[in-house]
Design a protein around this motif. Structure first.
Motif, mmCIF file in Angstrom:
data_model
loop_
_atom_site.group_PDB
_atom_site.id
_atom_site.type_symbol
_atom_site.label_atom_id
_atom_site.label_comp_id
_atom_site.label_asym_id
_atom_site.label_seq_id
_atom_site.Cartn_x
_atom_site.Cartn_y
_atom_site.Cartn_z
ATOM 1 N N ASN A 1 1.450 5.929 -11.364
ATOM 2 C CA ASN A 1 2.473 6.577 -10.538
ATOM 3 C C ASN A 1 3.868 6.412 -11.127
ATOM 4 O O ASN A 1 4.712 7.302 -10.983
ATOM 5 C CB ASN A 1 2.466 5.988 -9.122
ATOM 6 N N HIS B 1 -5.168 -5.145 -1.783
ATOM 7 C CA HIS B 1 -4.041 -6.010 -1.423
ATOM 8 C C HIS B 1 -4.439 -6.991 -0.330
ATOM 9 O O HIS B 1 -4.048 -8.171 -0.375
ATOM 10 C CB HIS B 1 -2.840 -5.171 -0.976
ATOM 11 N N GLN C 1 -3.250 2.333 -10.452
ATOM 12 C CA GLN C 1 -2.592 3.395 -9.685
ATOM 13 C C GLN C 1 -1.072 3.231 -9.700
ATOM 14 O O GLN C 1 -0.334 4.200 -9.909
ATOM 15 C CB GLN C 1 -3.102 3.398 -8.244
ATOM 16 N N SER C 2 -0.593 2.000 -9.496
ATOM 17 C CA SER C 2 0.851 1.752 -9.520
ATOM 18 C C SER C 2 1.448 2.102 -10.878
ATOM 19 O O SER C 2 2.507 2.729 -10.974
ATOM 20 C CB SER C 2 1.144 0.278 -9.197
ATOM 21 N N SER D 1 -2.698 10.656 -1.893
ATOM 22 C CA SER D 1 -3.339 9.343 -2.032
ATOM 23 C C SER D 1 -4.299 9.078 -0.879
ATOM 24 O O SER D 1 -5.397 8.547 -1.066
ATOM 25 C CB SER D 1 -2.275 8.236 -2.087
ATOM 26 N N ALA E 1 -5.723 -1.036 -8.102
ATOM 27 C CA ALA E 1 -4.388 -0.844 -7.515
ATOM 28 C C ALA E 1 -3.305 -0.932 -8.594
ATOM 29 O O ALA E 1 -2.314 -0.197 -8.560
ATOM 30 C CB ALA E 1 -4.137 -1.885 -6.423
ATOM 31 N N ASP E 2 -3.488 -1.830 -9.563
ATOM 32 C CA ASP E 2 -2.542 -1.932 -10.686
ATOM 33 C C ASP E 2 -2.532 -0.629 -11.488
ATOM 34 O O ASP E 2 -1.471 -0.138 -11.880
ATOM 35 C CB ASP E 2 -2.929 -3.082 -11.619
ATOM 36 N N ASP F 1 2.363 1.831 -3.417
ATOM 37 C CA ASP F 1 1.353 2.432 -4.297
ATOM 38 C C ASP F 1 1.178 3.917 -4.005
ATOM 39 O O ASP F 1 1.128 4.744 -4.913
ATOM 40 C CB ASP F 1 0.000 1.744 -4.115
ATOM 41 N N SER F 2 1.049 4.246 -2.712
ATOM 42 C CA SER F 2 0.594 5.591 -2.344
ATOM 43 C C SER F 2 1.713 6.615 -2.229
ATOM 44 O O SER F 2 1.469 7.817 -2.364
ATOM 45 C CB SER F 2 -0.182 5.537 -1.019
ATOM 46 N N THR G 1 0.832 -1.203 0.000
ATOM 47 C CA THR G 1 0.000 0.000 0.000
ATOM 48 C C THR G 1 0.865 1.252 0.000
ATOM 49 O O THR G 1 0.573 2.221 -0.715
ATOM 50 C CB THR G 1 -0.931 -0.001 1.228
ATOM 51 N N SER H 1 -6.131 0.741 -2.050
ATOM 52 C CA SER H 1 -4.977 -0.164 -2.127
ATOM 53 C C SER H 1 -4.980 -1.149 -0.970
ATOM 54 O O SER H 1 -4.743 -2.349 -1.155
ATOM 55 C CB SER H 1 -3.671 0.639 -2.117
#
Length: 293
Positions: free
Chosen positions: A209, A103, A205-206, A90, A202-203, A52-53, A49, A99
């Motif tokens: 980023n 996860h 966002q990753s 985030s 989440a994918d 990601d953030s 997490t 996230s």
């Protein structure tokens, strides 16, 4: 705010994120107290997490995870203001919650996303009350300096996470010298076998980023097998979301791919496109492969 303070020293700050599951069947605090598998899984959820953030692995470190019954407290030290700003953005947007939920649901093999309640504090200040003023939140975090070094338990969990990432995938063998075909729900990356799945928020966002200015290149690679990204589609996305910046352009690209491909929008498709574009570091991030020190 720069990465150095007025006196020339490095910018640092500390915040504590409190987590509580809203699902009666999942108690994050109890899981973390499980000295076997539970503790490691919860730590991995927290680590992924933060990746990601906060925009990757740099700019922060987890100092301690502690019992704040009924919450699980996660103390984070920030050493780069940019990472802290991105984390706050985030958190404020709800991306941290998303996230965490995704996860946790994946690693705990839950049938649906886990609902989680969060609180964010810096010293005595509850940052949830002033998220509309990011500079004030940064100030509170900066003035809340860490009172301890990283806990030995966190060192052990970090090492365990790296060890898991380096562990080779089981080899598929047969009684002959020929290599076994991969199961239909698996794919290979860097000679390792991974389970394939549909792309998640989440994918997205990753990817958004980390891809930066290379999002167009990745889009064209995805467009080889996606009609929605062929022709002028990518340039149109660039023009339409130019004001919103690179993150939003990349976000819209992958969202468009997922909408067009539906259940065929798999992790393997994105990893293959990233590999073709020589963005293996971003692919490793998506696959939870920790870099070797």
């Amino acid at each position: 705010m720069a990465d150095k303070t007025v006196d020339g020293g490095p910018w640092t700050g500390c915040a504590v994120m409190f987590l509580q599951s809203l699902c009666p069947a999942v108690n994050l605090l109890a899981l973390y107290k499980d000295q076997q598998e539970g503790k490691f899984i919860v730590f991995k959820v927290i680590k992924l997490t933060l990746i990601d953030s906060a925009g990757g692995l740099a700019g922060y470190e987890i100092l301690k995870v502690h019992d704040a019954d009924p919450f699980l407290g996660v103390e984070v030290k920030f050493v780069e203001v940019a990472a802290c700003q991105q984390f706050l953005e985030s958190y404020s947007s709800g991306a941290v919650l998303q996230s965490l939920s995704q996860h946790a649901s994946r690693l705990l093999s839950l049938s649906q996303e886990l609902r989680v309640e969060t609180q964010l504090k810096a010293s005595t200040h509850t940052l949830d009350l002033c998220l509309d003023d990011p500079q004030l939140c940064l100030q509170h975090i900066h003035f809340s300096q860490p009172e301890r070094l990283r806990d030995e338990e966190i060192d052990h969990l970090e090492q365990q996470l790296q060890s898991q990432a380096r562990r080779p995938a089981p080899q598929l063998t047969t009684n002959t010298q020929e290599e076994s075909p991969l199961p239909s729900n698996c794919f290979k990356f860097q000679n390792r076998v991974f389970e394939d799945r549909m792309l998640t928020a989440a994918d997205v966002q990753s990817f958004s980023n980390g891809v930066g200015r290379q999002w167009k290149t990745v889009g064209r690679a995805l467009g080889r097998n996606c009609r929605a990204l062929k022709g002028p589609a990518i340039d149109n996305l660039a023009y339409e979301y130019e004001r919103e910046g690179l993150y939003e352009q990349a976000y819209q690209l992958l969202s468009r791919f997922m909408q067009a491909e539906g259940r065929a929008a798999k992790l393997s498709c994105l990893v293959k496109a990233l590999e073709d574009c020589k963005l293996t570091g971003l692919a490793e991030n998506l696959l939870d492969i920790q870099p070797q020190e």
